[in-house]
Enzyme design. Structure first.
Site, PDB file in Angstrom:
ATOM      1  N   LYS A  30      23.132  57.462  72.587  1.00  0.00           N
ATOM      2  CA  LYS A  30      23.094  56.148  73.242  1.00  0.00           C
ATOM      3  C   LYS A  30      24.232  56.011  74.239  1.00  0.00           C
ATOM      4  O   LYS A  30      24.042  55.573  75.383  1.00  0.00           O
ATOM      5  CB  LYS A  30      23.227  55.043  72.184  1.00  0.00           C
ATOM      6  N   ARG A  35      25.939  55.496  79.791  1.00  0.00           N
ATOM      7  CA  ARG A  35      26.930  55.799  80.839  1.00  0.00           C
ATOM      8  C   ARG A  35      26.273  56.566  81.986  1.00  0.00           C
ATOM      9  O   ARG A  35      26.533  56.297  83.163  1.00  0.00           O
ATOM     10  CB  ARG A  35      28.069  56.636  80.258  1.00  0.00           C
ATOM     11  N   GLY A 112      26.074  46.393  73.083  1.00  0.00           N
ATOM     12  CA  GLY A 112      27.431  46.259  73.627  1.00  0.00           C
ATOM     13  C   GLY A 112      27.556  46.951  74.972  1.00  0.00           C
ATOM     14  O   GLY A 112      28.201  46.439  75.896  1.00  0.00           O
ATOM     15  N   ARG A 140      29.532  38.148  70.375  1.00  0.00           N
ATOM     16  CA  ARG A 140      30.310  39.384  70.551  1.00  0.00           C
ATOM     17  C   ARG A 140      31.279  39.216  71.724  1.00  0.00           C
ATOM     18  O   ARG A 140      30.946  38.591  72.738  1.00  0.00           O
ATOM     19  CB  ARG A 140      29.352  40.569  70.761  1.00  0.00           C
ATOM     20  N   SER A 187      36.727  48.740  72.858  1.00  0.00           N
ATOM     21  CA  SER A 187      37.049  49.735  73.893  1.00  0.00           C
ATOM     22  C   SER A 187      36.115  49.612  75.089  1.00  0.00           C
ATOM     23  O   SER A 187      36.420  50.085  76.187  1.00  0.00           O
ATOM     24  CB  SER A 187      36.900  51.146  73.303  1.00  0.00           C
ATOM     25  N   SER A 215      38.261  53.106  69.197  1.00  0.00           N
ATOM     26  CA  SER A 215      37.228  53.959  69.806  1.00  0.00           C
ATOM     27  C   SER A 215      37.712  54.760  71.022  1.00  0.00           C
ATOM     28  O   SER A 215      37.000  54.847  72.030  1.00  0.00           O
ATOM     29  CB  SER A 215      36.000  53.119  70.203  1.00  0.00           C
ATOM     30  N   GLU A 334      32.124  53.423  64.553  1.00  0.00           N
ATOM     31  CA  GLU A 334      30.665  53.323  64.390  1.00  0.00           C
ATOM     32  C   GLU A 334      30.134  54.238  63.278  1.00  0.00           C
ATOM     33  O   GLU A 334      28.989  54.115  62.882  1.00  0.00           O
ATOM     34  CB  GLU A 334      29.930  53.558  65.718  1.00  0.00           C
ATOM     35  N   HIS A 361      30.897  43.690  65.475  1.00  0.00           N
ATOM     36  CA  HIS A 361      29.829  44.594  65.915  1.00  0.00           C
ATOM     37  C   HIS A 361      28.456  43.911  65.753  1.00  0.00           C
ATOM     38  O   HIS A 361      28.397  42.685  65.775  1.00  0.00           O
ATOM     39  CB  HIS A 361      29.907  45.902  65.131  1.00  0.00           C
ATOM     40  N   ARG A 365      30.218  43.972  60.001  1.00  0.00           N
ATOM     41  CA  ARG A 365      29.865  45.140  59.180  1.00  0.00           C
ATOM     42  C   ARG A 365      30.684  45.240  57.894  1.00  0.00           C
ATOM     43  O   ARG A 365      30.191  45.772  56.889  1.00  0.00           O
ATOM     44  CB  ARG A 365      30.035  46.425  60.002  1.00  0.00           C
TER      45      ARG A 365
HETATM   46  O1  S3P Z   1      31.385  52.762  74.632  1.00  0.00           O
HETATM   47  C1  S3P Z   1      30.525  53.003  73.765  1.00  0.00           C
HETATM   48  O2  S3P Z   1      29.477  53.629  74.001  1.00  0.00           O
HETATM   49  C2  S3P Z   1      30.777  52.524  72.390  1.00  0.00           C
HETATM   50  C3  S3P Z   1      32.054  52.138  72.024  1.00  0.00           C
HETATM   51  C4  S3P Z   1      32.374  51.627  70.673  1.00  0.00           C
HETATM   52  O3  S3P Z   1      32.505  50.219  70.793  1.00  0.00           O
HETATM   53  P1  S3P Z   1      33.773  49.395  70.245  1.00  0.00           P
HETATM   54  O4  S3P Z   1      35.003  49.928  70.885  1.00  0.00           O
HETATM   55  O5  S3P Z   1      33.436  47.995  70.620  1.00  0.00           O
HETATM   56  O6  S3P Z   1      33.802  49.616  68.752  1.00  0.00           O
HETATM   57  C5  S3P Z   1      31.279  51.969  69.661  1.00  0.00           C
HETATM   58  O7  S3P Z   1      31.511  51.303  68.456  1.00  0.00           O
HETATM   59  C6  S3P Z   1      29.911  51.636  70.214  1.00  0.00           C
HETATM   60  O8  S3P Z   1      28.920  51.966  69.284  1.00  0.00           O
HETATM   61  C7  S3P Z   1      29.633  52.463  71.456  1.00  0.00           C
HETATM   62  C1  PEP Z   2      28.799  49.084  67.734  1.00  0.00           C
HETATM   63  C2  PEP Z   2      27.653  49.679  68.121  1.00  0.00           C
HETATM   64  O1  PEP Z   2      26.905  49.349  69.213  1.00  0.00           O
HETATM   65  P1  PEP Z   2      27.175  48.572  70.568  1.00  0.00           P
HETATM   66  O2  PEP Z   2      27.002  49.583  71.656  1.00  0.00           O
HETATM   67  O3  PEP Z   2      26.157  47.504  70.605  1.00  0.00           O
HETATM   68  O4  PEP Z   2      28.596  48.036  70.523  1.00  0.00           O
HETATM   69  C3  PEP Z   2      27.063  50.785  67.329  1.00  0.00           C
HETATM   70  O5  PEP Z   2      26.084  51.397  67.812  1.00  0.00           O
HETATM   71  O6  PEP Z   2      27.534  51.069  66.218  1.00  0.00           O
END
Ligand code: S3P
Ligand code: PEP
Length: 456
Positions: A30, A35, A112, A140, A187, A215, A334, A361, A365
Site C-alpha cells: 500500500k 507513493r 492516511g 485522524r 510520520s 514510523s 503498523e 490509527h 488500536r
Molecule cells: O507513510 C505510510 O505509508 C505509512 C506511515 C505510517 O503512518 P503513521 O506514521 O501515521 O503511523 C503507517 O502506520 C501507515 O500504515 C503507512
Molecule cells: C495506519 C495504517 O494506515 P493509514 O495509511 O490509513 O495510516 C495501517 O495501514 O496500519
C-alpha cells in the site's frame, strides 16, 4: 476508541489442526503503491506502476488523482511487450501526468496516505479541491499538513478541529520554503510535504519539532522513492541536521516502478507458521527494502521462529513454541495488531512500547486490541505508550474489528489456535488486502485437518 459500527457479518476463523506448509504470494505494498502514484502524477512524463496493489486505499488514491486531471489506465500487459507496455507481464497502471485542476472532490475513505499526501498535491492544482471521507477520517490528525501548507502559501478552508472535511483552494503553484511541524502523531505529515516538495517553487525544508517521530522507515521510503524519481533530498542521515529534510525544486522523472509485496501484510501468514510450528514462504521478499515489515524477520525470530532469505523468497519456520517479547515498535507501529495476537498465544508475557500514536490509527488500536483479546479470556492492559500482554487460555467468541483491516487479520491469527473465533466484518481487510479470506484459507488448505470453526 471510536464506536464499533454494527456489523452482523461474522467470519468463522479457520482453526489450524496441523502445521501449515504453504507459499503465499502477498499483493503489492500500500505504502509503495500510493507513493508511486503521487510521484508519477507529479512527474513531467508518463510512467508505469507494475504489480500495483488494487485495494480500497490505492483505488481511492488513483480516483482522487484522476479527479484532479491525471490519466491512470489499468492494463494487463503481456510478456511479449509492445512499445507502450512495460517489460514483463502482469497488471500495470500507466500514469499520464496532466495539469492539475479543480473543482474536484476527493474521497479519502480512511486512508492516511490519501488524506495526508493529497492536500499538498491539491495546492498545486488550478481550482478548489474538496476532501471528505469516512467518519473516522474526521478524527485522524491532519493539522500538521494543514498548518504547514498554510505557512507555505496555500489557502485552505477547514474547521475548528483542523481536520477533515476541508477544501484546498489550489492556486496552480505553491511558493514552498521552510516550515516547522510537529509530526509526533504521524510520520505521514513529513512524507506528505516531501512528496510534493520538488514541485513547490522553492522546494521545501521540513523541520520536525516534536519530541518523538514514529514510523521512520516510512519516511525513508519517501526519501528513497523521491531520489529514484530524480529529486534531490537532504536528510539527517545524509549529513544534515537532525529532524530536518530538504527537497530541492526540480522536475520528476516518469519511471517504470515494480511494486514490492506488502511486507506488513505478510505478518499474519508468517504468524501462522510461528503458531502452528509450520513453514510459510513469501515469494519476492526484497533483499533490501525500506518497508517496516522487513522487521518481522527479527521480531518473529525473537518470538521463537527462524527465517531464511532464499531464491524462492522468505522462508519462515516456527516450532509451535512462542516466546513473549519486550519490544519498542515505534518505528514499525503498523505491525502491532498481529504481534499482539501472537503475544496473546505465547508462553510468557510481552510488553509492546513506543506506540501511543496507534490510538489515532484506523481505530484506537491499543484500546481495541486490549478489549477484544480480553473478551476472549485474555489479560491485556493498556500502558501510556503501548500494551502489556499476559497470555491466558483463550476461548471462542466474536472479535469486533472497528473497520480496521489489521484488527481483522489479528483476529484470524488468534483463530488459528482458538476454536470458535468469529471475525466481525472480515471484508474490512479490503483496505489493503482484498483477498485476505481466500489467501488465508488457501494457506490452510495445505494443513492436514484444517477445520472451519462452527458458527456459535
Ligand atoms: O507513510 C505510510 O505509508 C505509512 C506511515 C505510517 O503512518 P503513521 O506514521 O501515521 O503511523 C503507517 O502506520 C501507515 O500504515 C503507512
Ligand atoms: C495506519 C495504517 O494506515 P493509514 O495509511 O490509513 O495510516 C495501517 O495501514 O496500519
Amino acid at each position: 476508541m471510536t464506536e464499533n459500527p454494527a456489523h452482523t457479518d461474522l467470519w468463522p476463523a479457520p482453526l489450524a489442526t496441523g502445521a501449515v506448509d504453504a507459499t503465499v504470494t502477498v499483493p503489492g505494498s500500500k505504502s509503495v503503491t500510493n507513493r508511486a502514484l503521487v510521484l508519477a502524477a507529479l512527474a513531467s512524463e508518463p510512467g508505469w506502476l507494475r504489480r500495483p496493489l488494487r485495494s480500497r486505499d490505492t483505488l481511492l488514491m488513483a480516483e482522487a488523482l484522476r479527479a484532479m486531471g491525471v490519466g491512470i489506465e489499468e492494463t494487463v500487459s503481456s510478456s511479449s511487450g509492445d512499445a507502450d507496455s512495460p517489460a514483463g507481464s502482469g497488471e500495470a497502471w500507466r500514469v499520464i501526468p496532466a495539469r492539475l485542476r479543480g473543482p474536484a472532490t476527493v474521497d479519502v475513505g480512511n486512508a492516511g496516505t490519501v488524506m495526508r499526501f493529497l492536500p499538498p498535491v491539491a495546492s498545486l492544482a488550478d481550482g478548489p479541491i474538496r476532501f471528505d471521507g469516512d467518519p473516522r477520517s474526521y478524527e485522524r490528525p491532519l493539522h500538521g499538513v494543514i498548518d504547514a501548507l498554510r505557512a507555505l502559501g496555500a489557502r485552505i478552508d477547514d474547521n475548528e478541529r483542523g481536520a477533515l472535511p476541508l477544501t484546498v483552494h489550489g492556486g496552480g503553484a505553491l511558493e514552498g520554503g521552510t516550515v516547522e511541524i510537529d509530526a509526533s502523531s504521524s510520520s505521514q505529515f513529513v512524507s506528505a510535504l516531501l512528496l510534493s516538495g520538488p514541485r513547490f517553487n522553492q522546494g521545501v525544508e521540513v523541520r520536525h519539532t516534536g519530541s518523538v517521530l514514529p514510523s521512520m522507515p516510512h519516511i525513508r521510503m519517501t526519501v528513497d522513492m523521491l531520489r529514484q524519481a530524480g529529486a534531490q533530498v537532504d536528510t539527517p542521515e545524509s549529513g544534515g541536521e537532525p529532524n530536518v529534510w530538504r527537497v530541492s525544486p526540480s522536475a520528476l522523472l516518469g519511471r517504470d516502478v515494480v511494486i514490492e509485496p506488502d511486507l506488513s501484510n505478510a505478518a499474519p501468514f508468517l504468524a501462522a507458521a510461528l503458531i502452528t510450528g509450520g513453514r510459510v514462504t513469501i515469494p519476492d521478499w526484497p533483499e533490501r527494502t525500506t518497508q517496516p515489515g522487513d522487521a518481522l524477520r527479527e521480531i518473529f525470530t525473537a518470538m521463537g521462529g527462524s527465517c531464511e532469505l532464499t531464491e524462492a523468497g522468505l522462508v519462515f519456520s516456527g516450532t509451535g513454541r512462542i516466546t513473549g517479547i519486550d519490544a519498542d515498535l515505534h518505528e514499525v507501529g503498523e505491525l502491532t495488531p498481529v504481534i499482539a495476537a501472537v503475544a496473546a498465544l505465547a508462553d510468557s508475557e510481552s510488553t509492546l512500547r513506543g506506540i501511543a500514536h496507534l490510538r489515532l490509527h484506523e481505530t484506537d488500536r491499543l484500546a481495541a486490541l486490549a478489549k477484544e483479546i480480553n473478551e476472549l479470556g485474555g489479560d491485556v492492559t493498556e500502558t501510556a505508550d503501548g500494551l502489556h500482554i499476559r497470555p491466558r487460555p483463550l476461548h471462542g467468541g466474536v472479535f469486533h474489528t472497528y473497520e480496521d483491516h489489521r484488527l481483522a487479520t489479528a483476529a484470524a491469527v488468534i483463530g488459528l489456535a482458538v476454536d470458535g473465533v468469529q471475525v466481525e466484518n472480515v471484508a474490512t481487510t479490503a483496505k489493503t488486502l482484498p483477498d485476505f479470506p481466500e489467501l488465508w484459507t488457501g494457506m490452510l488448505g495445505t494443513v492436514a485437518g484444517a477445520t472451519t470453526a462452527p458458527r456459535v
